[in-house]
Scaffold this motif. Structure first.
Motif, PDB file in Angstrom:
ATOM      1  N   ASP A 103       0.823  -1.212   0.000  1.00  0.00           N
ATOM      2  CA  ASP A 103       0.000   0.000   0.000  1.00  0.00           C
ATOM      3  C   ASP A 103       0.856   1.260   0.000  1.00  0.00           C
ATOM      4  O   ASP A 103       0.523   2.257  -0.636  1.00  0.00           O
ATOM      5  CB  ASP A 103      -0.925   0.015   1.219  1.00  0.00           C
ATOM      6  N   GLY A 117       1.855   2.028  -3.366  1.00  0.00           N
ATOM      7  CA  GLY A 117       0.670   2.359  -4.156  1.00  0.00           C
ATOM      8  C   GLY A 117       0.271   3.808  -3.995  1.00  0.00           C
ATOM      9  O   GLY A 117       0.032   4.517  -4.985  1.00  0.00           O
ATOM     10  N   TYR A 118       0.226   4.293  -2.740  1.00  0.00           N
ATOM     11  CA  TYR A 118      -0.137   5.693  -2.497  1.00  0.00           C
ATOM     12  C   TYR A 118       0.988   6.625  -2.933  1.00  0.00           C
ATOM     13  O   TYR A 118       0.740   7.753  -3.350  1.00  0.00           O
ATOM     14  CB  TYR A 118      -0.475   5.909  -1.025  1.00  0.00           C
ATOM     15  N   LYS A 132       2.834   6.297  -5.571  1.00  0.00           N
ATOM     16  CA  LYS A 132       2.682   6.513  -7.011  1.00  0.00           C
ATOM     17  C   LYS A 132       1.410   7.290  -7.338  1.00  0.00           C
ATOM     18  O   LYS A 132       1.410   8.162  -8.206  1.00  0.00           O
ATOM     19  CB  LYS A 132       2.666   5.160  -7.739  1.00  0.00           C
ATOM     20  N   ARG A 133       0.323   6.981  -6.626  1.00  0.00           N
ATOM     21  CA  ARG A 133      -0.968   7.565  -6.986  1.00  0.00           C
ATOM     22  C   ARG A 133      -1.027   9.070  -6.765  1.00  0.00           C
ATOM     23  O   ARG A 133      -1.540   9.818  -7.598  1.00  0.00           O
ATOM     24  CB  ARG A 133      -2.087   6.888  -6.173  1.00  0.00           C
ATOM     25  N   ASP A 134      -0.522   9.528  -5.639  1.00  0.00           N
ATOM     26  CA  ASP A 134      -0.682  10.939  -5.261  1.00  0.00           C
ATOM     27  C   ASP A 134       0.622  11.725  -5.285  1.00  0.00           C
ATOM     28  O   ASP A 134       0.699  12.824  -4.731  1.00  0.00           O
ATOM     29  CB  ASP A 134      -1.302  11.038  -3.862  1.00  0.00           C
ATOM     30  N   ARG A 189      -5.331  11.974   0.164  1.00  0.00           N
ATOM     31  CA  ARG A 189      -5.739  10.603  -0.194  1.00  0.00           C
ATOM     32  C   ARG A 189      -7.260  10.495  -0.315  1.00  0.00           C
ATOM     33  O   ARG A 189      -7.787   9.901  -1.260  1.00  0.00           O
ATOM     34  CB  ARG A 189      -5.209   9.632   0.854  1.00  0.00           C
ATOM     35  N   PRO A 215      -9.375  13.366  -3.782  1.00  0.00           N
ATOM     36  CA  PRO A 215      -8.524  13.540  -4.969  1.00  0.00           C
ATOM     37  C   PRO A 215      -8.759  14.863  -5.690  1.00  0.00           C
ATOM     38  O   PRO A 215      -7.892  15.313  -6.441  1.00  0.00           O
ATOM     39  CB  PRO A 215      -8.913  12.354  -5.859  1.00  0.00           C
TER      40      PRO A 215
END
Length: 218
Positions: free
Chosen positions: A95, A98-99, A101-103, A145, A148
């Motif tokens: 996780d 994952g976060y 990369k995402r934000d 998070r 968005p």
């Protein structure tokens, strides 16, 4: 105003429950961050005195790595712990990345704005303002998070609004870990691997109550 906040001891108990069964994996996730940070710190420290120009370059690199890599990984770690708190996942290591990369593109600008504000106010108020701002902006990682659609500046503003009247509560919560922090000093920092998830989980539960309070008031 509806006060949904709990006592520090309750937040610590909730944090322990959330981490039950995943303490070690959470520690491994934080170990990754510590290893990356140590690699660049050691690289700067071992440079000979006669090569000060290289030491200066490495120090600048450290700042870049901190802003562009370490802090975003911390962001990912905080939200991996929030996922544990919400029983959405039990894999903090996966996780975290994952976060990250995402934000990433939203967290770095927010971090830079926070740092500039804290440094500027810290100079004027002899560091007191920096501490106050750190607590005012404490919820930014979780807000980016959960929402968005928020820009970096909007997340900072929302965190300030959420923390009005609650900065002292969070400070007291952090202060209750002082005994564990002192013990960690005697473990050459190894104890931080387990303490950091503990403190982060307590903050995540704190955020959950703040968010619920904000929603009710709306």
């Amino acid at each position: 105003t509806i006060d949904m906040m709990k006592s520090s001891s309750e937040y610590r108990a909730m944090a322990r429950e959330s981490l039950s069964g995943v303490w070690n994996e959470s520690a491994v996730a934080y170990l990754v961050i510590m290893i990356i940070a140590c690699i660049f710190s050691v690289g700067s420290a071992v440079v000979p005195q006669e090569m000060l120009w290289l030491q200066g370059s490495l120090s600048g690199l450290q700042v870049l790595v901190s802003v562009l890599l370490i802090a975003p990984l911390d962001y990912g770690f905080a939200n991996a712990i929030l996922s544990l708190v919400r029983c959405e996942s039990n894999s903090p290591t996966n996780d975290m990345f994952g976060y990250f990369k995402r934000d990433y593109s939203r967290w770095v600008p927010a971090l830079l704005l926070m740092s500039l504000a804290e440094i500027g106010l810290g100079i004027v108020t002899l560091l007191i303002g920096t501490i106050v701002l750190q607590y005012a902006y404490a919820m930014v990682p979780f807000l980016l998070r959960d929402y968005p659609e928020l820009t970096a500046t909007e997340a900072l503003r929302t965190s300030r609004e959420m923390m009005k009247g609650h900065k002292w509560d969070l400070f007291v919560l952090d202060l209750t870990f002082i005994g564990w922090i002192i013990l960690c000093c005697f473990t050459l920092g190894i104890g931080w691997l387990w303490l950091q998830p503990y403190m982060c989980a307590a903050r995540a539960h704190f955020y959950e109550d703040l968010k619920a309070e904000m929603i009710v008031e709306e």
